[in-house]
Design an enzyme around this catalytic site. Structure first.
Site, PDB file in Angstrom:
ATOM      1  N   HIS A 470       0.629  -1.191  -0.015  1.00 34.31           N
ATOM      2  CA  HIS A 470       0.112   0.010  -0.010  1.00 34.31           C
ATOM      3  C   HIS A 470       0.849   1.373  -0.199  1.00 34.31           C
ATOM      4  O   HIS A 470       0.581   2.425  -0.397  1.00 34.31           O
ATOM      5  CB  HIS A 470      -0.846  -0.194   1.155  1.00 34.31           C
ATOM      6  CG  HIS A 470      -2.301   0.707   1.080  1.00 34.31           C
ATOM      7  ND1 HIS A 470      -3.144   0.722   1.866  1.00 34.31           N
ATOM      8  CD2 HIS A 470      -2.500   1.667   0.057  1.00 34.31           C
ATOM      9  CE1 HIS A 470      -4.295   1.781   1.424  1.00 34.31           C
ATOM     10  NE2 HIS A 470      -3.693   2.014   0.223  1.00 34.31           N
ATOM     11  N   TYR A 586     -14.046   5.357   9.233  1.00 32.70           N
ATOM     12  CA  TYR A 586     -13.186   5.994   8.138  1.00 32.70           C
ATOM     13  C   TYR A 586     -13.826   5.471   6.728  1.00 32.70           C
ATOM     14  O   TYR A 586     -13.759   4.386   6.477  1.00 32.70           O
ATOM     15  CB  TYR A 586     -11.727   5.311   8.524  1.00 32.70           C
ATOM     16  CG  TYR A 586     -10.768   5.578   7.743  1.00 32.70           C
ATOM     17  CD1 TYR A 586      -9.566   6.383   8.161  1.00 32.70           C
ATOM     18  CD2 TYR A 586     -10.432   5.327   6.314  1.00 32.70           C
ATOM     19  CE1 TYR A 586      -8.549   6.661   7.330  1.00 32.70           C
ATOM     20  CE2 TYR A 586      -9.493   5.618   5.556  1.00 32.70           C
ATOM     21  CZ  TYR A 586      -8.382   6.514   5.971  1.00 32.70           C
ATOM     22  OH  TYR A 586      -7.379   7.080   5.368  1.00 32.70           O
ATOM     23  N   SER A 588     -12.060   6.323   2.899  1.00 29.49           N
ATOM     24  CA  SER A 588     -11.139   6.912   2.268  1.00 29.49           C
ATOM     25  C   SER A 588     -11.818   7.858   0.976  1.00 29.49           C
ATOM     26  O   SER A 588     -12.390   7.290   0.326  1.00 29.49           O
ATOM     27  CB  SER A 588     -10.298   5.717   1.466  1.00 29.49           C
ATOM     28  OG  SER A 588      -9.091   6.413   0.831  1.00 29.49           O
ATOM     29  N   THR A 599      -4.822  10.629  -0.034  1.00 28.32           N
ATOM     30  CA  THR A 599      -6.223  10.538   0.672  1.00 28.32           C
ATOM     31  C   THR A 599      -6.402  11.249   1.569  1.00 28.32           C
ATOM     32  O   THR A 599      -5.749  11.973   2.049  1.00 28.32           O
ATOM     33  CB  THR A 599      -6.385   8.906   0.926  1.00 28.32           C
ATOM     34  OG1 THR A 599      -5.533   8.607   1.879  1.00 28.32           O
ATOM     35  CG2 THR A 599      -6.045   8.150  -0.212  1.00 28.32           C
TER      36      THR A 599
END
Length: 803
Positions: A470, A586, A588, A599
């Site tokens: 990531h 959360y 994104s 982001t």
């Protein structure tokens, strides 16, 4: 071995007549072709950088400007107002016979200076235009006059035929929000989940922060925003990803799936050959910047910086901090099969191998009977270990097996040829999809090189998947590449009637090189320890895939609502039913409207969403009352999403303020509390049809089933979702089995129930109405509803292991 003789271009020998050198013509030819390819690549990169640097102008515009100046000069007009004469005076005097040449050079220099000034003006004008975000804040379908004017001006200044990086110099920098606004929004976001006492204490900490420290930290942040390309993205990459010491597996990787219903060929080597060829075609287009930039509304460009590190990239472990190693080129892939590592070349004679040749090479690896060396089979488990541990072991490994390690880390990407099948099966559709997701996210803990930018996984039945690290980029970037790969290998490259890649094999290609690992004894225990930890982490992940097919994007569109907001509010309802409480959520959101943006967080658990959820659980509330609250919650979520995309979010600003406070050795109880918050519900929408390479309406079975990621908290959920065409939504849910508070299958059932309950509030969804709304009773209609999506065409193209 035969390939060992080709490793050098000459062989020296001593004879009675002295030293002799025997040159190897084939190897020298390969050296020449490799150098030629390198020079072509450098020249192509230079030319592309030049084109993107002058965009939205073009070299043709310079020629037009130069010709106009020459024509004016010929007509005895001086458009330079005397500057060209001064330039001529500065040029060397080559004699009277070269007087005309001096005039041409003066005109060329003046045209170049004027051209450069015009390019600079265009860049500034376009940057100012792209800084306007009023269009983003307007209601969908209601465009104001200023926005229409803005669109017209953007069309004028945007140029024609942009390359991938053409807009990079014109993108605005991400703004630093007002610290007062950020703190106010933060307090608003935590109000629904905190008790009155906790909220009052948090508000006191916030006011103390604003009074004592905020202005100083904000000043440093603004200073960085004026100097750096982006005030937060480099710190986000470093402190969130590269400085994290947790294992990458589950914690910092995500996966992407193949087509849900279709497997184009059951031959593992053939599918691998086409997929690798398609990926390298994408890399070729990427290097030449032939991939068009992503444009919102067909006009507003997004930042393309993250595309640079898709290929030839490895995250190298460090004791305190990792770093990203990116090579400009690589002509091989690293392949793992049955515990053995191979170095497989992807080019021959300066050209990319054909899909059939790549299939041949993969088949050679599959047919190789050689056993794995001691501990080689589990070596990759080290990449799933804590980063500090892996860094220490890698130092020893680099000394003992430098060549093999370099072959893996220097590869274009990693390929894992799994010995097991995967994908949707007839016998147990739900369990097979869950196992498929788990195999992509974690595998067996030792069959993925998690440090590589991505690992292509090819299962024994021809099913594909992707495991992505990531730190180097976010999901839309790898999703763009994956969409191109699936469409290209299936619709453009295709397969023969017997399932092989089209074309002919190349028997002259050398065998893939088996990598030799000289593993010292002290590494053996480290591998065993890493494998044990990887298995514990892998077995603790509970993955569940929910294909929901009773309605999709088209139904939500008929309700005149944002599809993403619809899902987010439904997730709040589902999670409340699952846990009986609200939590920090959360979502994104991308900030690629700005240079090097990545982001921002949308805090989806709003007061408006909570009011709707409570109403849905209150049997005294009527459907119209619930519907009104739902629309208010959707509007609030849309406002938060648009604010995040326009650089006015909460979390990245607070994160950057926290980093500055650590640099200055300032203790802020408020920022420390914010930094320590746990996201018990982490969500993300998977982008789809970014490239429109085929019409999903004409090929409804050729839809990817999306992808997922691990939970951000030990007692939380990770939920991703993808809109598959107009009539299906697939959810990927993950949690930890060790937690007594979570259950991925239980949440999946709540999500399905919540979707139906929300849909039943609308006139178009009255047929979804159930007798006991909010009761959590199972409705079996949609448990296998997705099976009806299968058509006769898709049945014929599926393998025996597919549904």
């Amino acid at each position: 071995m035969a390939e060992a003789h080709q490793a050098v271009g000459f062989r020296p020998s001593l004879t009675s007549d002295g030293a002799e050198v025997e040159l190897s013509a084939p190897v020298l030819q390969e050296i020449y072709l490799s150098g030629l390819r390198s020079w072509k690549r450098h020249l192509s990169r230079f030319w592309n950088d030049f084109l993107t640097g002058v965009f939205p102008a073009s070299p043709l515009s310079w020629l037009f400007l130069f010709s106009a100046i020459q024509l004016a000069w010929f007509l005895q007009l001086d458009p330079s107002l005397g500057l060209m004469e001064k330039i001529k005076e500065l040029l060397p005097d080559w004699g009277g016979q070269h007087h005309g040449l001096r005039g041409v050079l003066a005109a060329a220099l003046f045209a170049s200076c004027l051209w450069g000034a015009l390019i600079f003006t265009l860049h500034v004008a376009l940057r100012l235009l792209l800084s306007y975000h009023g269009w983003l804040l307007e209601p969908h379908g209601a465009m104001s006059s200023p926005t229409k004017t803005w669109l017209a001006l953007v069309r004028i200044f945007s140029g024609r035929h942009p390359m991938l990086f053409s807009y990079q110099r014109s993108l605005p920098r991400q703004p630093v929000p007002s610290v007062q606004d950020t703190v106010r929004k933060y307090l608003e976001s935590v109000r629904p989940i905190l008790s009155d006492e906790d909220f009052d204490w948090t508000a006191v900490l916030a006011q103390e922060f604003l009074r004592l420290q905020a202005s100083l930290l904000q000043w440093y942040l603004r200073l960085k925003s004026w100097w750096a390309s982006n005030y937060v993205s480099d710190w986000w990459e470093e402190f969130v990803y590269l400085r994290s010491r947790n294992p990458l597996m589950v914690n910092s990787n995500y996966y992407m799936m193949d087509f849900l219903y279709v497997t184009p060929t059951p031959l593992q080597a053939a599918r691998a050959g086409n997929a690798v060829h398609a990926l390298l075609l994408y890399r070729h287009r990427l290097n030449r910047q032939e991939i068009p930039p992503t444009l919102l509304m067909g006009m507003r460009p997004l930042c393309s910086a993250q595309y640079e590190k898709i290929f030839n990239t490895t995250r190298i472990p460090g004791v305190q901090k990792d770093y990203i190693r990116h090579l400009h080129d690589s002509q091989h892939v690293a392949v793992f099969h049955r515990g053995r590592f191979f170095r497989m070349g992807t080019h021959s004679r300066n050209s990319l191998l054909s899909p059939r040749a790549l299939e041949q090479q993969f088949q050679r690896i599959l047919d190789d009977p050689s056993p794995a060396c001691p501990h080689e089979e589990h070596l990759a488990a080290l990449t799933a270990a804590p980063r500090g541990t892996w860094a220490q072991v890698r130092t020893s490994l680099k000394t003992q097996a430098a060549e093999a390690l370099e072959a893996v880390e220097g590869a274009a990407f990693f390929v894992s040829l799994d010995a097991e099948p995967a994908g949707l099966t007839r016998e147990d559709p739900a369990a097979s999809l869950d196992a498929y997701a788990h195999a992509l996210l974690a595998g067996r803990g030792h069959d993925r090189w998690f440090d590589k930018s991505f690992t292509l996984i090819v299962f024994s039945n021809g099913k594909l998947g992707l495991s992505v690290e990531h730190s180097w980029a976010d999901c839309p970037i790898s999703g763009h590449m994956w969409e191109f790969t699936l469409a290209t290998e299936c619709f453009q490259l295709g397969y023969s009637t017997d399932g092989h890649c089209k074309g002919h094999p190349d028997p002259t290609l050398p065998q893939p090189q088996r990598l030799q690992w000289d593993l010292p004894d002290q590494i053996h225990s480290s591998i065993s320890l890493a494998l044990r930890g990887a298995k514990i982490l892998s077995e603790n992940v509970d993955c569940h895939v929910v294909p929901f097919s009773l309605f999709g994007k088209s139904f939500i569109r008929r309700c005149h609502l944002s599809s993403d907001s619809f899902i987010q509010i439904a997730l709040q309802l589902a999670h409340f039913r699952d846990r009986g409480q609200f939590c920090l959520t959360y979502e994104s959101a991308m900030t690629r409207l700005f240079l090097e943006g990545r982001t921002e967080t949308v805090r989806s658990c709003t007061r408006e969403a909570c009011n709707f959820v409570r109403a849905m659980e209150d049997k005294e509330k009527t459907d119209p009352q619930c519907l009104a609250l739902f629309r208010v919650a959707v509007d609030k979520h849309q406002a938060l999403l648009k604010a995040a995309m326009s650089g006015q979010g909460v979390d990245r600003h607070l994160f950057a303020l926290y980093i500055v406070s650590r640099f200055l050795h300032l203790q802020s109880p408020f920022l420390t509390q914010v930094h320590s918050e746990q996201w018990q519900l982490s969500t993300s929408q998977i982008p789809v049809q970014q490239m429109h390479l085929f019409d999903v309406h004409n090929y409804p079975d050729y839809v990817s089933s999306g992808g997922g990621f691990g939970p951000a908290d030990d007692h939380g959920y990770g939920v991703s979702y993808i809109f598959m065409g107009d009539g299906m939504i697939t959810f990927h849910i993950s949690s930890k089995k060790s937690s007594t508070k979570t259950d991925s299958h239980r949440l999946g059932q709540h999500i399905e129930d919540a979707l139906l309950d929300v849909a039943s509030l609308f006139q178009a969804g009255q047929h979804f109405k159930r007798r006991f709304r909010g009761s959590g009773k199972e409705n079996s209609r949609h448990r296998c509803g997705f099976l009806s999506r299968q058509t006769g065409a898709s049945k014929a193209s599926m393998t025996s292991t597919d549904f």
